[in-house]
Design a protein around this motif. Structure first.
Motif, PDB file in Angstrom:
ATOM      1  N   TRP A 168      34.619  51.536  56.031  1.00 22.11           N
ATOM      2  CA  TRP A 168      36.029  51.751  55.664  1.00 22.11           C
ATOM      3  C   TRP A 168      36.708  50.421  55.341  1.00 22.11           C
ATOM      4  O   TRP A 168      37.430  50.319  54.343  1.00 22.11           O
ATOM      5  N   PHE A 169      36.458  49.404  56.169  1.00 17.82           N
ATOM      6  CA  PHE A 169      37.095  48.103  55.941  1.00 17.82           C
ATOM      7  C   PHE A 169      36.613  47.484  54.630  1.00 17.82           C
ATOM      8  O   PHE A 169      37.406  46.898  53.888  1.00 17.82           O
ATOM      9  N   VAL A 170      35.318  47.635  54.322  1.00 15.24           N
ATOM     10  CA  VAL A 170      34.781  47.079  53.071  1.00 15.24           C
ATOM     11  C   VAL A 170      35.435  47.748  51.866  1.00 15.24           C
ATOM     12  O   VAL A 170      35.899  47.081  50.938  1.00 15.24           O
ATOM     13  N   PHE A 171      35.485  49.083  51.891  1.00 14.77           N
ATOM     14  CA  PHE A 171      36.109  49.808  50.778  1.00 14.77           C
ATOM     15  C   PHE A 171      37.592  49.470  50.674  1.00 14.77           C
ATOM     16  O   PHE A 171      38.114  49.206  49.586  1.00 14.77           O
ATOM     17  N   TRP A 172      38.282  49.514  51.797  1.00 11.40           N
ATOM     18  CA  TRP A 172      39.736  49.318  51.805  1.00 11.40           C
ATOM     19  C   TRP A 172      40.101  47.913  51.328  1.00 11.40           C
ATOM     20  O   TRP A 172      40.960  47.746  50.457  1.00 11.40           O
ATOM     21  N   SER A 173      39.478  46.894  51.889  1.00 11.63           N
ATOM     22  CA  SER A 173      39.802  45.514  51.523  1.00 11.63           C
ATOM     23  C   SER A 173      39.447  45.233  50.065  1.00 11.63           C
ATOM     24  O   SER A 173      40.177  44.537  49.354  1.00 11.63           O
ATOM     25  N   THR A 174      38.320  45.805  49.594  1.00  9.20           N
ATOM     26  CA  THR A 174      37.916  45.592  48.204  1.00  9.20           C
ATOM     27  C   THR A 174      38.915  46.215  47.237  1.00  9.20           C
ATOM     28  O   THR A 174      39.320  45.584  46.250  1.00  9.20           O
ATOM     29  N   LEU A 175      39.316  47.457  47.513  1.00 12.45           N
ATOM     30  CA  LEU A 175      40.261  48.134  46.628  1.00 12.45           C
ATOM     31  C   LEU A 175      41.626  47.448  46.622  1.00 12.45           C
ATOM     32  O   LEU A 175      42.266  47.318  45.583  1.00 12.45           O
ATOM     33  N   VAL A 176      42.069  47.011  47.798  1.00  5.04           N
ATOM     34  CA  VAL A 176      43.354  46.311  47.870  1.00  5.04           C
ATOM     35  C   VAL A 176      43.301  45.001  47.086  1.00  5.04           C
ATOM     36  O   VAL A 176      44.223  44.671  46.327  1.00  5.04           O
ATOM     37  N   ALA A 177      42.214  44.260  47.249  1.00  7.66           N
ATOM     38  CA  ALA A 177      42.074  42.990  46.532  1.00  7.66           C
ATOM     39  C   ALA A 177      42.039  43.213  45.018  1.00  7.66           C
ATOM     40  O   ALA A 177      42.699  42.493  44.259  1.00  7.66           O
ATOM     41  N   GLY A 179      43.285  45.777  43.411  1.00 13.92           N
ATOM     42  CA  GLY A 179      44.617  46.229  43.010  1.00 13.92           C
ATOM     43  C   GLY A 179      45.584  45.083  42.843  1.00 13.92           C
ATOM     44  O   GLY A 179      46.363  45.030  41.877  1.00 13.92           O
ATOM     45  N   LEU A 180      45.541  44.136  43.776  1.00 10.19           N
ATOM     46  CA  LEU A 180      46.428  42.965  43.691  1.00 10.19           C
ATOM     47  C   LEU A 180      46.083  42.098  42.478  1.00 10.19           C
ATOM     48  O   LEU A 180      46.976  41.551  41.822  1.00 10.19           O
ATOM     49  N   LEU A 181      44.785  41.988  42.180  1.00 10.82           N
ATOM     50  CA  LEU A 181      44.382  41.217  40.997  1.00 10.82           C
ATOM     51  C   LEU A 181      44.874  41.871  39.711  1.00 10.82           C
ATOM     52  O   LEU A 181      45.334  41.190  38.791  1.00 10.82           O
ATOM     53  N   VAL A 182      44.784  43.194  39.654  1.00  8.99           N
ATOM     54  CA  VAL A 182      45.266  43.913  38.470  1.00  8.99           C
ATOM     55  C   VAL A 182      46.772  43.752  38.326  1.00  8.99           C
ATOM     56  O   VAL A 182      47.292  43.532  37.219  1.00  8.99           O
ATOM     57  N   LEU A 183      47.498  43.871  39.443  1.00 14.49           N
ATOM     58  CA  LEU A 183      48.950  43.682  39.395  1.00 14.49           C
ATOM     59  C   LEU A 183      49.302  42.297  38.878  1.00 14.49           C
ATOM     60  O   LEU A 183      50.212  42.138  38.057  1.00 14.49           O
ATOM     61  N   ARG A 184      48.583  41.297  39.369  1.00 12.67           N
ATOM     62  CA  ARG A 184      48.860  39.929  38.934  1.00 12.67           C
ATOM     63  C   ARG A 184      48.547  39.741  37.459  1.00 12.67           C
ATOM     64  O   ARG A 184      49.297  39.076  36.727  1.00 12.67           O
ATOM     65  N   SER A 185      47.429  40.346  37.000  1.00 11.77           N
ATOM     66  CA  SER A 185      47.059  40.200  35.588  1.00 11.77           C
ATOM     67  C   SER A 185      48.055  40.902  34.673  1.00 11.77           C
ATOM     68  O   SER A 185      48.272  40.473  33.534  1.00 11.77           O
ATOM     69  N   GLN A 186      48.677  41.990  35.162  1.00  9.90           N
ATOM     70  CA  GLN A 186      49.663  42.724  34.373  1.00  9.90           C
ATOM     71  C   GLN A 186      51.092  42.222  34.619  1.00  9.90           C
ATOM     72  O   GLN A 186      52.039  42.772  34.064  1.00  9.90           O
ATOM     73  N   ARG A 187      51.211  41.213  35.469  1.00 12.62           N
ATOM     74  CA  ARG A 187      52.516  40.641  35.819  1.00 12.62           C
ATOM     75  C   ARG A 187      53.483  41.714  36.323  1.00 12.62           C
ATOM     76  O   ARG A 187      54.637  41.792  35.902  1.00 12.62           O
ATOM     77  N   THR A 188      52.957  42.530  37.211  1.00 12.20           N
ATOM     78  CA  THR A 188      53.744  43.603  37.832  1.00 12.20           C
ATOM     79  C   THR A 188      53.782  43.363  39.331  1.00 12.20           C
ATOM     80  O   THR A 188      52.779  42.966  39.931  1.00 12.20           O
ATOM     81  N   SER A 189      54.926  43.595  39.932  1.00  9.01           N
ATOM     82  CA  SER A 189      55.073  43.387  41.366  1.00  9.01           C
ATOM     83  C   SER A 189      55.019  44.714  42.113  1.00  9.01           C
ATOM     84  O   SER A 189      55.197  45.791  41.538  1.00  9.01           O
TER      85      SER A 189
END
Length: 206
Positions: A168-177, A179-189
């Motif tokens: 669960w921690f591997v899946f959760w941390s990977t997806l969150v990371a 997601g944050l990278l995609v947000l940063r690449s799209q310049r969305t907060s």
């Protein structure tokens, strides 16, 4: 332990027989909605009659939007690539953390093929578990899926829970990371996403 493995094998066979129809029904439903959207809407309107007018109208709009989205799917190469991507995501990428965790804990589930089949059964159980209303991140129901499946194959409750927590921690941390990278690449907060999600899609579509 041998009895637990025999019982686990029977459970695996039963689970496979149950999961095959369960996997086929949604696919058939999508094909039917894609080919006959108007008929499906008519059937939905018929069954929505006993419901309050507002609820029936909401369900109808949601189904219409879903049917419109399916119109973008075209049969042929497009559909083949969707099938290939689904196989890669579910039967390969989503299975690797499960197999890695099972072997890291030294859990003996039989041959490699048997271990792979158990991991797919476990993945299916997790898919059902995360659909149940639960805490954010599916914490609790996710681990319950691991215990309910692995204990039938002779794995101790403590070991099954520990494996469930790790995966669960591997899946959760990977997806969150990611997601944050995609947000940063799209310049969305995150604030913008929260603001958009707080808007009523039904009201906005009127």
């Amino acid at each position: 332990e041998e009895a637990a493995k025999i019982g686990g094998a029977a459970f695996l066979a039963q689970g496979t027989l149950l999961l095959l129809p369960a996997a086929c029904v949604p696919v058939i439903g999508l094909v039917v909605i894609r080919l006959f959207p108007e008929r499906i809407l008519s059937v939905a309107r018929f069954f929505a009659r006993p419901l309050p007018a507002r609820v029936g109208a909401l369900l109808e709009r949601l189904l219409e939007s879903f049917a419109e989205g399916l119109q973008s799917l075209t049969f042929g190469t497009h559909l083949i690539w969707i099938f290939v991507h689904s196989i890669v995501i579910w039967l390969i990428l989503s299975t690797i953390p499960l197999l890695a965790g099972i072997y890291a804990f030294g859990i003996d589930l039989g041959s490699y093929t048997e271990t792979l089949m158990v991991s797919w059964l476990l993945l299916a159980a997790v898919g059902v578990a995360v659909a149940i209303p639960s805490t954010p991140g599916f914490f609790g129901t996710y681990q319950l899926a691991f215990n309910s499946v692995l204990e039938r194959f002779g794995v101790s409750p403590a070991e099954a829970l520990a494996l469930g927590l790790l995966v669960w921690f591997v899946f959760w941390s990977t997806l969150v990371a990611l997601g944050l990278l995609v947000l940063r690449s799209q310049r969305t907060s995150l604030g913008e996403l929260t603001l958009r999600s707080s808007k009523d899609p039904v009201t906005e579509s009127r």
